[in-house]
Write an enzyme that holds these catalytic residues in place. Structure first.
Site, PDB file in Angstrom:
ATOM      1  N   ASN A 148     -10.269  -3.459 -48.761  1.00  0.00           N
ATOM      2  CA  ASN A 148     -10.995  -3.566 -47.488  1.00  0.00           C
ATOM      3  C   ASN A 148     -11.849  -2.331 -47.207  1.00  0.00           C
ATOM      4  O   ASN A 148     -12.264  -2.092 -46.076  1.00  0.00           O
ATOM      5  CB  ASN A 148     -10.016  -3.755 -46.324  1.00  0.00           C
ATOM      6  CG  ASN A 148      -9.044  -4.890 -46.537  1.00  0.00           C
ATOM      7  OD1 ASN A 148      -7.853  -4.657 -46.771  1.00  0.00           O
ATOM      8  ND2 ASN A 148      -9.538  -6.113 -46.493  1.00  0.00           N
TER       9      ASN A 148
ATOM     10  N   HIS B 170      -1.498  -6.200 -48.239  1.00  0.00           N
ATOM     11  CA  HIS B 170      -2.207  -7.377 -47.722  1.00  0.00           C
ATOM     12  C   HIS B 170      -1.937  -7.692 -46.253  1.00  0.00           C
ATOM     13  O   HIS B 170      -2.853  -8.128 -45.562  1.00  0.00           O
ATOM     14  CB  HIS B 170      -1.942  -8.640 -48.553  1.00  0.00           C
ATOM     15  CG  HIS B 170      -2.622  -9.874 -48.029  1.00  0.00           C
ATOM     16  ND1 HIS B 170      -3.983 -10.044 -48.062  1.00  0.00           N
ATOM     17  CD2 HIS B 170      -2.132 -10.987 -47.415  1.00  0.00           C
ATOM     18  CE1 HIS B 170      -4.297 -11.227 -47.521  1.00  0.00           C
ATOM     19  NE2 HIS B 170      -3.197 -11.802 -47.115  1.00  0.00           N
TER      20      HIS B 170
ATOM     21  N   HIS C 161       0.265  -7.816 -54.010  1.00  0.00           N
ATOM     22  CA  HIS C 161      -0.604  -8.173 -52.889  1.00  0.00           C
ATOM     23  C   HIS C 161      -0.290  -9.595 -52.456  1.00  0.00           C
ATOM     24  O   HIS C 161      -0.651 -10.552 -53.134  1.00  0.00           O
ATOM     25  CB  HIS C 161      -2.063  -8.055 -53.350  1.00  0.00           C
ATOM     26  CG  HIS C 161      -3.019  -7.994 -52.212  1.00  0.00           C
ATOM     27  ND1 HIS C 161      -3.252  -6.854 -51.494  1.00  0.00           N
ATOM     28  CD2 HIS C 161      -3.783  -8.952 -51.635  1.00  0.00           C
ATOM     29  CE1 HIS C 161      -4.130  -7.105 -50.545  1.00  0.00           C
ATOM     30  NE2 HIS C 161      -4.465  -8.376 -50.602  1.00  0.00           N
TER      31      HIS C 161
ATOM     32  N   ASP D 260      -3.863  -0.700 -47.869  1.00  0.00           N
ATOM     33  CA  ASP D 260      -5.234  -1.187 -47.662  1.00  0.00           C
ATOM     34  C   ASP D 260      -6.087  -0.288 -46.753  1.00  0.00           C
ATOM     35  O   ASP D 260      -5.856  -0.227 -45.544  1.00  0.00           O
ATOM     36  CB  ASP D 260      -5.215  -2.595 -47.066  1.00  0.00           C
ATOM     37  CG  ASP D 260      -4.351  -3.561 -47.865  1.00  0.00           C
ATOM     38  OD1 ASP D 260      -3.290  -3.135 -48.380  1.00  0.00           O
ATOM     39  OD2 ASP D 260      -4.715  -4.755 -47.959  1.00  0.00           O
TER      40      ASP D 260
ATOM     41  N   HIS E  85      -1.302  -5.654 -43.821  1.00  0.00           N
ATOM     42  CA  HIS E  85      -1.854  -4.583 -42.976  1.00  0.00           C
ATOM     43  C   HIS E  85      -0.873  -4.103 -41.914  1.00  0.00           C
ATOM     44  O   HIS E  85      -1.289  -3.518 -40.914  1.00  0.00           O
ATOM     45  CB  HIS E  85      -3.181  -5.016 -42.330  1.00  0.00           C
ATOM     46  CG  HIS E  85      -4.302  -5.165 -43.315  1.00  0.00           C
ATOM     47  ND1 HIS E  85      -5.625  -5.151 -42.951  1.00  0.00           N
ATOM     48  CD2 HIS E  85      -4.300  -5.320 -44.666  1.00  0.00           C
ATOM     49  CE1 HIS E  85      -6.389  -5.291 -44.026  1.00  0.00           C
ATOM     50  NE2 HIS E  85      -5.604  -5.406 -45.074  1.00  0.00           N
TER      51      HIS E  85
ATOM     52  N   ASN F 104      -7.141 -10.136 -52.550  1.00  0.00           N
ATOM     53  CA  ASN F 104      -7.972 -11.324 -52.373  1.00  0.00           C
ATOM     54  C   ASN F 104      -9.425 -10.977 -52.020  1.00  0.00           C
ATOM     55  O   ASN F 104     -10.313 -11.797 -52.208  1.00  0.00           O
ATOM     56  CB  ASN F 104      -7.368 -12.240 -51.313  1.00  0.00           C
ATOM     57  CG  ASN F 104      -7.050 -11.521 -50.022  1.00  0.00           C
ATOM     58  OD1 ASN F 104      -6.317 -10.523 -50.010  1.00  0.00           O
ATOM     59  ND2 ASN F 104      -7.586 -12.000 -48.931  1.00  0.00           N
ATOM     60  N   HIS F 105      -9.672  -9.759 -51.505  1.00  0.00           N
ATOM     61  CA  HIS F 105     -11.044  -9.354 -51.187  1.00  0.00           C
ATOM     62  C   HIS F 105     -11.754  -8.647 -52.343  1.00  0.00           C
ATOM     63  O   HIS F 105     -12.831  -8.066 -52.146  1.00  0.00           O
ATOM     64  CB  HIS F 105     -11.055  -8.448 -49.953  1.00  0.00           C
ATOM     65  CG  HIS F 105     -10.660  -9.153 -48.688  1.00  0.00           C
ATOM     66  ND1 HIS F 105     -11.426 -10.153 -48.132  1.00  0.00           N
ATOM     67  CD2 HIS F 105      -9.573  -9.031 -47.892  1.00  0.00           C
ATOM     68  CE1 HIS F 105     -10.827 -10.604 -47.030  1.00  0.00           C
ATOM     69  NE2 HIS F 105      -9.689  -9.940 -46.870  1.00  0.00           N
TER      70      HIS F 105
HETATM   71 FE   LIG Z   1      -6.087  -5.972 -47.059  1.00  0.00          FE
HETATM   72 FE   LIG Z   2      -5.569  -8.930 -48.899  1.00  0.00          FE
END
Ligand SMILES: [Fe+2]
Ligand SMILES: [Fe+2]
Length: 274
Positions: free
Chosen positions: A40, A178, A153, A8, A180, A67-68
């Site tokens: 991100n 996800h 993810h 990410d 991080h 999810n983003h």
């Molecule tokens: Fe992320």
């Molecule tokens: Fe995520």
């Protein structure tokens, strides 16, 4: 076949690390294929078309999401015309974009990338295991393609590890994203699939998972909303994994990659100093 998977990318500092390292690594390590999770990349939330193009322009072959995916509304539109951008495959039918695609790598190899998203402690989605089963059935390793890369993810290590074992011997590489935070469990499973539970983020690690510390910390201390989350702006560590895939589509090597920033530096010794 040499693969680099990058976790990410967090805002401007994460993108600066891509600019610094990706072109250099592509050449120095003679990489065949590069995947970057870009969920991100735009200020911590989603991806814009300009940022997606910027990442692809550096030599990235495929940008995955999570999810983003649609935090930047424009992604709902431009994802339809960008075949190198994948969103989670188990979103409901009718969601714009695609969750898997077949790519041509540097020396003509066919590479399938799939981006499932977990369901534990995350939004309710379709079954990621069923989605992967369908993709592997439609494009089996060694028949439909030369390598299969899966960006799982998900929040929990158990769900990611389950996905790794589910496809062991049927996919080349499974990397989680996800959380991080990079995990220290890079390995080749008994069936030949390379695996690491989480790639870690490409961002400033003097942060709370990539965000400036003050606001997330404040929200843990007092359960009231305050300021916006802002990505931390210190030098990023590029985090991910390097993998060597054999002619049979299975893994011969996996090693963590951590370059720049605050984390202890790591790279595959076999491939030489970056
Ligand atoms: Fe992320
Ligand atoms: Fe995520």
């Amino acid at each position: 076949m040499r693969i680099l998977f990058i976790g990410d990318v967090m805002g401007r500092s994460g993108r600066a690390a891509l600019t610094r390292f990706v072109p250099r690594l592509r050449e120095k390590w003679a990489l065949d294929f590069i995947v970057v999770n870009g969920e991100n990349a735009a200020g911590g939330f989603g991806v814009t078309e300009a940022i997606c193009d910027e990442m692809l322009g550096l030599g990235v072959d495929c940008v995955t999401l999570g999810n983003h995916a649609f935090d930047q509304r424009e992604a709902l539109v431009f994802i339809e015309r960008q075949p190198r951008l994948l969103r989670p495959i188990n979103y409901p039918p009718g969601t714009p974009g695609r969750g898997a695609n077949l790519f041509k790598a540097a020396r003509g190899q066919q590479v399938l990338v799939v981006n499932p998203m977990g369901r534990v402690f995350m939004d309710a989605l379709d079954d990621p295991f069923a989605a992967i089963e369908r993709e592997l059935g439609a494009c089996p390793l060694g028949v439909g393609c030369d390598a299969i890369l899966i960006d799982m993810h998900a929040e929990t290590s158990s769900e990611k590890m389950a996905m790794g074992h589910f496809v062991d011997g049927r996919a080349s590489l499974v990397v989680g994203t996800h959380t991080h935070t990079p995990t220290a469990d890079a390995q080749i499973f008994p069936g030949g699939t390379a695996y690491q539970t989480d790639a870690g983020m490409t961002g400033d690690y003097d942060s709370i998972i990539g965000m400036e510390k003050e606001e997330p910390l404040r929200r843990f201390l007092r359960k009231t909303p305050g300021a916006r989350y802002e990505p931390a702006s210190g030098e990023a560590t590029l985090c991910g994994v390097a993998a060597e895939i054999g002619a049979d589509g299975l893994a011969a090597m996996i090693a963590p990659v951590r370059l720049g920033g605050r984390l202890r530096q790591e790279w595959p010794a076999e491939w030489g100093e970056p």
